[in-house]
Scaffold this active site. Structure first.
Site, mmCIF file in Angstrom:
data_model
loop_
_atom_site.group_PDB
_atom_site.id
_atom_site.type_symbol
_atom_site.label_atom_id
_atom_site.label_comp_id
_atom_site.label_asym_id
_atom_site.label_seq_id
_atom_site.Cartn_x
_atom_site.Cartn_y
_atom_site.Cartn_z
ATOM 1 N N LYS A 68 0.801 -1.233 0.000
ATOM 2 C CA LYS A 68 0.000 0.000 0.000
ATOM 3 C C LYS A 68 0.830 1.278 0.000
ATOM 4 C CE LYS A 68 -2.121 -1.766 3.590
ATOM 5 N NZ LYS A 68 -3.025 -2.166 4.681
ATOM 6 N N ASP A 115 -5.552 -6.561 10.279
ATOM 7 C CA ASP A 115 -6.866 -5.891 10.387
ATOM 8 C C ASP A 115 -8.034 -6.831 10.080
ATOM 9 O OD1 ASP A 115 -6.054 -5.906 7.726
ATOM 10 O OD2 ASP A 115 -6.620 -3.837 7.297
HETATM 11 C C1 BGC Z 1 -1.976 -6.028 3.403
HETATM 12 C C2 BGC Z 1 -2.855 -6.837 4.337
HETATM 13 C C3 BGC Z 1 -4.003 -5.982 4.856
HETATM 14 C C4 BGC Z 1 -4.751 -5.361 3.682
HETATM 15 C C5 BGC Z 1 -5.916 -4.489 4.105
HETATM 16 C C6 BGC Z 1 -2.810 -5.374 2.308
HETATM 17 O O1 BGC Z 1 -2.015 -4.533 1.527
HETATM 18 O O2 BGC Z 1 -1.003 -6.850 2.799
HETATM 19 O O3 BGC Z 1 -2.095 -7.336 5.430
HETATM 20 O O4 BGC Z 1 -4.859 -6.787 5.613
HETATM 21 O O5 BGC Z 1 -3.861 -4.588 2.892
HETATM 22 O O6 BGC Z 1 -5.522 -3.460 4.946
#
Ligand code: BGC
Length: 499
Positions: A200, A235
């Site tokens: 992200k 999460d």
């Molecule tokens: C992460 C996950 C997370 C999800 C939602 C992804 O980019 O790898 O661990 O649960 O985003 O936040």
């Protein structure tokens, strides 16, 4: 809420960092448009896009089946598939009997949240909660691990100082914390785990390969904050725990926000890669990390271009196709191609339209809510965010592009959910389709984008048929992950408890 252009744009609770862009890859330019190319050119781009993004039933079925197969392969052996299928070490879910004061810290996007909750056991449940949200400065998202964790620990310390009389810590105890860390972590116990990689848009140096609880503990120590982490959770896992506290039929939790992921309740004896794993309940929660899924997805040149220029090329392909961080950028790339093809958007290509992530998912969502005849809101968003002067026909075309990308995302997310349910039903006959089963959903994309939400539901209904899909309840569990993490801290308290 407004943020500096160089940081993150946000509408509602959808926030999208842009640090993932390689600045050198993009050079602003004002290109003269080929004139007289004819309306067919844009039509051609649109028709090709719609064709390549189409998700008819056979495509959905293939995605759902592949998701189930990849889950099995990931459970069989570490590295067995794109899906990491991470053991959460959450074997005991909150029962409702939990009592006392607990904290939660939620780090997963451009903000972090802190929360405290006073739990009163079965009769009183949640007596009081208080929460605060702090936005993370853009530079910290690509700074050092110490800088990021110091910033977070100092926010947590400030919050802890403001504890009022409603909150009562039992004598002789330290404050305990549930730490929601929403990135791929290889858990080593309920209160430790190694960061595999950032996602992200985070590119913080020095955290990958380290125990994130140790990073936080060290930072809390530097702040002089006496608090201990009793549970480290993703999460999705926090959402599942939070939702199951109120409704025992919750078996799956999905986040659709900036990023995406899903977790579910698995039988411990169905995890070949961890043969010794046992729990009193015979079940545990598996964090699938489904954002990394990639089998059978209908992708286009725009997806491939965006992926190639991202900071994690070849990774998180499902996430890049269905989640909030990326949908707006895919639309921008399509519109840019249309602008290059002919002069429907004016005679030169605006610099803003050439700027990656200038158009974001909250913008395409807002455009899709415009029901006016002249599509005035679409016109202003295109002008303000992408520098495009548009007539009604151009706006209609942009809306078609938005719809195509949102539809593909929502339907594929629905197919992913069905894949998980299929896998669970196959291994635990009757446990899923034989009764009411709840899928707890959270994340700004799901919460704020009605079209996306209904495309997701359509795909689930198409795949399961009317009778089975009636038993599957897809339910929004708002901010369940914060309280879920606090509940898991309580359930895994370091102190002897009688609940
Ligand atoms: C992460 C996950 C997370 C999800 C939602 C992804 O980019 O790898 O661990 O649960 O985003 O936040």
């Amino acid at each position: 809420m407004s943020m500096p252009a160089a940081s993150a744009a946000a509408i509602g609770s959808l926030c999208f960092p842009i640090s993932r862009i390689r600045p050198s890859s993009f050079r602003p330019r004002m290109t003269a448009i080929r004139s007289g190319a004819g309306v067919d050119t844009i039509n051609h781009v649109l028709t090709k896009l719609q064709k390549e993004c189409a998700t008819p039933l056979p495509v959905l079925r293939h995605v759902a089946d592949s998701m189930a197969n990849d889950m099995r392969a990931g459970l069989a052996v570490d590295g067995g598939s794109d899906l990491k299928m991470i053991l959460s070490y959450v074997d005991a879910l909150p029962t409702g009997n939990e009592k006392g004061l607990f904290y939660a810290l939620d780090l997963g996007g451009t903000n972090f949240r802190v929360l405290r909750v006073q739990l009163g056991g079965m009769d009183q449940r949640v007596i009081a909660t208080e929460a605060e949200q702090v936005s993370i400065p853009q530079e910290l998202m690509s700074g050092t691990s110490e800088e990021l964790f110091d910033f977070i620990a100092s926010g947590l310390a400030k919050f802890a100082e403001k504890e009022s009389g409603e909150f009562q810590l039992s004598q002789g105890r330290n404050r305990e914390l549930g730490f929601t860390f929403s990135f791929p972590v290889k858990q080593t116990s309920i209160d430790s785990g190694i960061l595999i990689k950032w996602t992200k848009g985070f590119a913080v140096s020095g955290t990958a390969g380290k125990d994130v609880v140790a990073c936080l503990n060290e930072a809390m120590k530097r702040q002089g904050l006496a608090m201990q982490v009793s549970a480290l959770v993703n999460d999705t896992v926090g959402t599942l725990a939070g939702a199951k506290y109120w409704d025992n039929d919750v078996m799956v939790a999905v986040i659709l926000g900036t990023g995406t992921n899903a977790c579910y309740v698995e039988r411990t004896d169905a995890i070949p890669k961890s043969p010794g794993k046992k729990s009193q309940s015979g079940t545990t929660i598996i964090n699938t990390e489904w954002g990394a899924f990639s089998t059978g997805l209908p992708l286009t040149e725009f997806d491939r271009g965006m992926d190639a220029e991202s900071i994690n090329p070849g990774e998180q392909i499902f996430e890049k196709t269905i989640s909030g961080m990326y949908l707006g950028e895919i639309v921008r790339r399509v519109v840019l191609k249309m602008a290059e093809a002919e002069s429907l958007f004016g005679n030169s290509i605006p610099e803003k339209l050439q700027t990656p992530f200038s158009l974001r998912t909250p913008h395409i969502c807002a455009m899709q809510q415009d029901t006016s005849n002249d599509l005035d809101a679409v016109g202003s968003i295109l002008f303000n965010e992408a520098g495009i002067e548009s007539n009604v026909r151009a706006r209609q075309i942009v809306l078609e592009v938005c719809d195509t990308i949102a539809k593909r995302g929502g339907r594929l997310a629905g197919a992913g959910i069905v894949g998980i349910l299929q896998k669970m039903e196959h291994d635990m006959k009757g446990v899923i389709f034989g009764k009411r089963t709840v899928v707890a959903m959270d994340g700004g994309l799901y919460e704020n984008y009605p079209q996306y939400r209904s495309y997701l539901q359509d795909a689930v209904t198409e795949l399961l048929g009317p009778a089975l899909s009636e038993k599957i309840v897809i339910e929004h569990s708002k901010d369940g992950s914060g309280i879920g993490a606090a509940l898991l801290a309580a359930a895994n308290s370091k102190y002897k408890h009688d609940f």
